[in-house]
Motif scaffolding. Structure first.
Motif: not given
Ligand code: CTP
Length: 420
Positions: A204-206, A208-209, A294-300
């Motif tokens: 999801i982001d760096p 979380r998945y 989309t995969i967020d490049a930064n932590k949401i």
């Protein structure tokens, strides 16, 4: 005298003189704990490193040291031992022993047993790295392999002699697995099997998945069992533990996402680079059906409102592999179906998935029986056949039943090809 043949696997362990001789003590225990009876034959130089009494106390049987004490009370003749063995495991095997095996020397009780037995021979070399890489030793090992004997390849690392290189005795697990393969049914010899195992992770982001509870144990059990039966195995696996329990013969490909698993499975099944197309592909992995758009490049970061997570569908890997028409597809496709309903619903759903995904076999199991467990119960569903129910058993036993079914269908396919 040796007693009546027991149901335990009968292993003769030959120990030669090496700084690794002490490891044979642990190896004997390892075999015994896994249902084997062990009798030990030692060369004279082995006794300089470990005492026969250690092995005798451990195996509760006299240790054979030479021809000359065979008439002593409780001792076993070397021919009797050779006949008794289901496997002769020489670990550690010194350079000297390996050389003598190649020429059929019979000057010690161990060499005489090796010459007289008709049981598979498993040789686990351990020596200084230069002795191992010497062309003569390499020729000797190649000759023994050429005769159909199994070599449990030595490992690379720090050696007792101070050198760093190859020459360390293979792990006891590896020697055990190679022995089980050498005495196994060999009904998958020459077959290429590609297995997927474990969950996928959809980032999801760096940090979380999205994933699921799959442990990968079923895939690991299938890989181990296929290897035991002689297959050449590739395991494509998501993030799981337990990979180290596999034989080093098994090729592993670590992946994370469904897309990576798809690429790896398709590549491995298709073969290429000297490899033929796989004979069997087993999708035991729990592939995520959806991934974040989309995969967020930064932590949401936490905001004033609860975020929504748009998802897109992942490719159905099994279905893609089954897309090639059954008539011209060489690879047998095996999938799983995980459901939460009754077993009747499970079987019905497995039949639907069989057709929808173009698979040859679907193994139905219930989430409550399968996840996080060492056991499982399954219903094996294939076209035109009654579902086969395997009651709750260790995953090792379930793997055996699934591969029995696969072997049966491979044989049917071969006999069909022969009659056409
Ligand atoms: N599978 C796959 N690719 C996916 C999803 C599943 O290859 N994207 C494979 C699994 O490895 C398994 C089989 O398809 O062998 C069935 O998986 P399962 O999760 O039971 O079924 P789904 O097809 O995902 O359907 P549903 O979730 O609706 O039951």
């Amino acid at each position: 005298m040796i007693g009546p043949k027991s149901r335990r696997t009968r292993i003769v362990l030959g120990v030669t003189g090496s700084i690794a001789s002490y490891k044979a003590v642990d190896l004997a225990r390892y075999f015994m704990k896994r249902g084997c009876d062990v009798r030990v034959v030692m060369t004279e130089s082995a006794t300089k490193f470990v005492t026969p009494l250690t092995f005798q106390s451990l195996t509760h049987s006299p240790v054979t040291l030479s021809f000359w004490n065979e008439t002593a009370a409780g001792n076993i003749g070397h021919i009797e031992l050779a006949d008794w063995a289901e496997a002769l495991v020489i670990a550690p095997a010194s350079a000297d022993c390996i050389a003598k095996l190649t020429i059929g020397a019979a000057e010690s009780a161990l060499l005489a047993v090796a010459l007289a037995t008709r049981a598979p021979l498993i040789i686990a070399p351990a020596m200084n790295t230069n002795m191992l890489s010497h062309p003569q030793t390499q020729d000797n090992i190649a000759a023994l392999r050429g005769r159909g004997h199994t070599i449990a390849e030595p490992e690379t690392g720090e050696l007792a002699c101070g050198w760093v290189g190859t020459g360390r005795l293979a792990s006891r697990r590896e020697i055990y697995l190679q022995t089980m393969r050498a005495i196994g049914p060999r009904d998958l010899l020459g077959k290429r099997i590609v297995i997927s195992a474990g969950p996928t992770r959809e980032m999801i982001d760096p940090v979380r998945y999205i994933s699921n509870r799959s442990s990968g144990k079923m895939g690991l059990a299938l890989a181990t069992e296929a290897h035991r039966r002689g297959a050449s195995v590739t395991l494509v696996h998501g993030p799981i533990v337990g990979i180290a329990s596999l034989s080093r013969d098994i090729r592993r490909m670590a992946v994370t996402s469904a897309a990576e698993m798809s690429d790896a499975m398709k590549g491995c099944v298709a073969g290429g680079r000297g490899e033929t197309e796989a004979d069997v592909a087993i999708m035991a992995a729990a592939v995520a059906d959806y991934r974040p758009a989309t995969i967020d490049a930064n932590k949401i970061k936490k905001g004033p409102s609860v975020p929504t997570l748009p998802l897109v569908e992942n490719e159905d890997i099994l279905k893609s592999l089954g897309q090639v028409g059954v008539a011209n597809r060489k690879t047998m496709l095996v999938g799983f179906a995980v459901e939460t309903g009754t077993h009747e619903q499970l079987v019905a759903e497995a039949k639907v998935k069989l057709g929808r995904k173009g698979a040859d076999i679907i193994v139905g199991n219930r989430a409550e029986d399968a996840f996080d467990k060492g056991t499982n119960q399954v219903w094996i569903v294939s076209a035109d056949e009654e579902p086969l129910h395997i009651e709750t058993s260790a995953k090792r036993v379930i793997a055996r039943a699934i591969l029995d079914k696969i072997v049966m269908r491979l044989r049917q396919l071969t006999s069909c090809e022969l009659t056409h």
